[in-house]
Each structure stands twice: as C-alpha cells, then as structure tokens.
Motif scaffolding. Structure first.
Motif, mmCIF file in Angstrom:
data_model
loop_
_atom_site.group_PDB
_atom_site.id
_atom_site.type_symbol
_atom_site.label_atom_id
_atom_site.label_comp_id
_atom_site.label_asym_id
_atom_site.label_seq_id
_atom_site.Cartn_x
_atom_site.Cartn_y
_atom_site.Cartn_z
ATOM 1 N N VAL A 74 28.162 46.045 34.510
ATOM 2 C CA VAL A 74 27.944 46.357 33.095
ATOM 3 C C VAL A 74 29.292 46.425 32.401
ATOM 4 C CG1 VAL A 74 26.963 47.969 31.426
ATOM 5 C CG2 VAL A 74 25.869 47.678 33.657
ATOM 6 N N GLU A 75 29.438 45.657 31.324
ATOM 7 C CA GLU A 75 30.642 45.671 30.501
ATOM 8 C C GLU A 75 30.216 45.792 29.048
ATOM 9 O OE1 GLU A 75 33.456 45.795 31.970
ATOM 10 O OE2 GLU A 75 33.022 45.027 33.978
ATOM 11 N N LEU A 76 31.165 45.874 28.140
ATOM 12 C CA LEU A 76 30.823 45.893 26.719
ATOM 13 C C LEU A 76 30.037 44.631 26.360
ATOM 14 C CD1 LEU A 76 34.081 47.228 25.024
ATOM 15 C CD2 LEU A 76 31.862 48.380 25.135
ATOM 16 N N ASP A 77 28.851 44.815 25.805
ATOM 17 C CA ASP A 77 27.995 43.727 25.333
ATOM 18 C C ASP A 77 27.512 42.792 26.437
ATOM 19 O OD1 ASP A 77 28.223 44.643 22.707
ATOM 20 O OD2 ASP A 77 30.020 43.433 22.349
ATOM 21 N N ARG A 78 27.575 43.220 27.693
ATOM 22 C CA ARG A 78 27.184 42.347 28.790
ATOM 23 C C ARG A 78 26.563 43.155 29.927
ATOM 24 N NH1 ARG A 78 29.033 39.639 25.239
ATOM 25 N NH2 ARG A 78 30.541 37.918 25.347
ATOM 26 N N VAL A 106 28.872 34.426 31.153
ATOM 27 C CA VAL A 106 28.657 35.040 32.461
ATOM 28 C C VAL A 106 29.900 34.872 33.331
ATOM 29 C CG1 VAL A 106 27.277 34.995 34.570
ATOM 30 C CG2 VAL A 106 26.155 34.769 32.347
ATOM 31 N N GLN A 107 30.492 33.696 33.311
ATOM 32 C CA GLN A 107 31.703 33.461 34.095
ATOM 33 C C GLN A 107 32.826 34.407 33.694
ATOM 34 O OE1 GLN A 107 32.217 29.298 33.138
ATOM 35 N NE2 GLN A 107 31.435 28.632 35.133
ATOM 36 N N GLU A 108 32.919 34.697 32.414
ATOM 37 C CA GLU A 108 34.003 35.543 31.907
ATOM 38 C C GLU A 108 33.873 36.997 32.339
ATOM 39 O OE1 GLU A 108 33.765 34.802 27.750
ATOM 40 O OE2 GLU A 108 34.880 32.904 27.854
#
Length: 379
Positions: A202-206, A236-238
């Motif tokens: 889980v990341e910002l906005d993802r 997704v790769q990022e």
C-alpha cells in the motif's frame, strides 16, 4: 413459468440454477462465446457464503478455493513490514470464509445447473417489449423469445438496463477516480518466491496484491487513483520490486474504473435487475460475488411459488423491498473503503501501516482483514 436471464456471471447463473430447481424453465443469454477466463481472487463470506451453503454449492467451491498461509505487507524494496496469519482471519470469521478466483465460482455454478436451464452463448438482448404481463425479447442472432420474466444480470454495463431503464451514464457512479486492474499469469519464479503467501503493498494512491496459484501461476489485483487505463501497467511497475515482477506475466488484464451502480427502481414491468446491474458495490467493498449469490437466492425465493403474473409482480416488489437496504449499506461501506485501498493522504497511509504493524496482536486480525480485502464479520 419461464425466465430469460441476460448474463452468465455469478448472479445470473446462481439465479438460473435456483429458479430451475423451483420448477421454472430458464434461458441464459450471454454475449461472450465462452465463460471469461480472466478475473481476480475474491473472499466469499457473510451472506454469500450462507447462500452458497443453502444452495449446496460449498463442496464445489471449496474444491476450487485457494489456500494461503499468510498475508504479508511489503514495501517498495520488497521487504516485509507486517504479517497476518490466515489462521487469524479464519478465527475472525468462524471459519465461514474462503478465497477463490471469480472464474472458478462461475465454473462451479455452471456445472451445478439442473435440467431446465438452456445456455445461449454468443448472443445478446437487442430489443425488449414489455406489455406488463410478458416480456418479448429480440436477440442479436435474430431469434425472438417470450417470457414471464426478464432478468438483467449482465454486469455494471448491463444491456437490459440500457434498453429498459436508460443510458449507462445515469446509473454508474465512479468511486474516487479509482481504477481496478486484475490479471492471471504464468510465472513459476515469482510463484516460488511467494512461498504460499499473499503479498500486499500500500502506497499513496496505490494498492497491489499478488498471490501464487498452483505451482506456476500468479494473480494480481491493483487499485490505482488518478491513473488512466493506458498507464495502468506502468503505474503498477512504479510501485517497486513487487510491481515490476507482478506485471511481467500479465496477459489480457481486466482494467476498469472502480464504480457503483445506483438505480432508483430495480423493477420495471416484467424486467428486474440483479447483481452489479443494479447493486455494484465496487471491488474495494470486497463483497461483489457474495452479494451476487445472496441476491440471486433472495430473488429466487420471492419467485419460488409464482404461478400467475400477479405472483411475479408481488415477488419482484418483495425482492427489492428486502434486498435494497442490504445493498445501500454495503455501497456506503464501499465508498468509505476507498481510503484503505488507495490512501490519498499521508495520514491515511500511516494509519494503514500502523494497522499492519499491529496485525499480529490478538483482536486486530479482523480489522486488518477488512482493510486488506473485505474479509469482515461472519453473519
């Protein structure tokens, strides 16, 4: 009594099977030429689990279910930041829960169809005439059908809803500019490295979840905020190590906006909407398949003893009256859940990470499970 069901997904097949057991004849019309192979892992629990049990589907579903040891939270470098033993989730749901690929649910439902159900692959509804007592339907192959009931169980982009209720745009509401991406691929290396665990980032906005399937397969599910469909793979790769590895095997992914369907009236004449056609809660709510099965059972129960057009009308009214409050509640929960799936602020993100750090503590499992994928209280 005869029914035409548009849509051979979870809701449509569940309804067709139950109606046939109650003495109806059913024709299922599906525009695809075969069942869709793509899909994503879902958690079947709550009302859907209970309905599947009553319909006698649990043995077939359990035989197709996936089994994982642990849910792991990882960061962009792939390091493990939190762990949730699946045993704790099972305890939180009293064991009345399973994880399964959506196409496997469709497969089990199709195999269980009794006599009295006719499948019509590669055709769609082109025109509907409803005189209040019967529904006449023209199919794309030129055949005309006549029925006591027409059911639109054909998903969020429902053809029946478009023809009888009106344009798609009136009823489909995007949720917080979110995009859902799901795929199934073949990657023995990543499969082995996952070691029977589900990885979640889980990341910002993802958000990204990746799980092994069998000995070679991998399935992924991502929720992305503010990303165009054409950039989904790159986004997704990022995410980092997990994202780069996860998309290598992605073939023909499912990509669509996260949305809900809000329809003021589910019944018009001899037409009724079911499942995502009228009650999509969105993937982030985590109950789409469960509610599809439970809703189909509820509708079938209301029609079980229909022998006259007036019986059908009364059954349809009771279905909407009783089932709509359930959908309203779950749609509201789905709108709230978007912050957990793709946290938009640093505070939301840190709250998620704190939850994962506490995941091994007694009493926290159910809260973490709800944020991770919709696994919540048993009902």
């Amino acid at each position: 009594m005869h029914a035409i069901v548009s849509g051979a997904g979870v809701a449509g097949l569940a309804l067709a099977g139950r109606l046939a057991l109650d003495g109806w004849t059913v024709e299922v019309v599906e525009r695809a030429t075969a069942p869709r192979a793509s899909g994503y892992l879902i958690d079947l629990f709550g009302a859907g689990y209970d309905a599947a049990e009553r319909l006698g589907l649990l043995p077939a579903l359990r035989a197709r279910a996936e089994s994982f040891d642990e849910l792991r939270s990882v960061d962009e470098s792939g390091r493990v930041r939190g762990r949730l033993p699946i045993a704790r989730v099972e305890q939180a749901t009293a064991g009345r829960w399973l994880t399964i690929l959506r196409p496997r649910i469709v497969e089990a439902l199709a195999e269980a169809l009794p006599e009295g159900v006719r499948m019509r692959w590669g055709a769609r509804v082109e025109h509907v005439h409803d005189d209040g007592a019967r529904a006449q339907v023209l199919l794309s192959d030129g055949e005309r059908l006549d029925a006591d009931l027409l059911v639109g169980a054909d998903g969020i982009g429902s053809r029946v809803r478009q023809l009888v209720w009106g344009p798609h745009e009136r009823y489909v509401r995007p949720v917080a500019d979110l995009l859902a991406v799901a795929w199934i691929g073949d990657d023995p290396g990543l499969n082995a490295d996952l070691e029977g665990m589900v990885a979640m980032q889980v990341e910002l906005d993802r958000q990204l979840m990746v799980a092994p399937l069998g000995e070679r397969g991998v399935t992924g599910f991502a929720v992305l905020r503010g990303v165009d469909a054409s950039r989904a793979r790159r986004a997704v790769q990022e995410l980092g190590v997990l994202g780069r590895r996860a998309v290598r095997s992605a073939r023909d992914p499912y990509v669509d906006e996260v949305a809900q369907t809000i329809v003021d009236d589910w019944v018009r004449g001899r037409a009724v909407l079911l499942g995502d056609a009228c009650a999509a809660v969105s993937p982030v709510a985590g109950q789409g398949a469960s509610l599809a099965i439970a809703g189909a059972e509820r509708l079938a129960e209301e029609l079980a003893f229909a022998r006259h057009p007036s019986d059908v009308a009364a059954g349809l009214a009771a279905y909407e009256r009783d089932w709509r409050p359930v959908i309203d509640r779950e749609q509201a929960r789905g709108r709230r859940a978007q912050a957990a799936f793709a946290p938009h602020t640093r505070i939301e993100l840190e709250a998620q990470r704190a939850m994962w750090r506490a995941a091994a503590l007694p009493g926290v499992a159910q809260l973490v499970a709800r944020a991770a994928g919709g696994v919540s209280k048993a009902r």
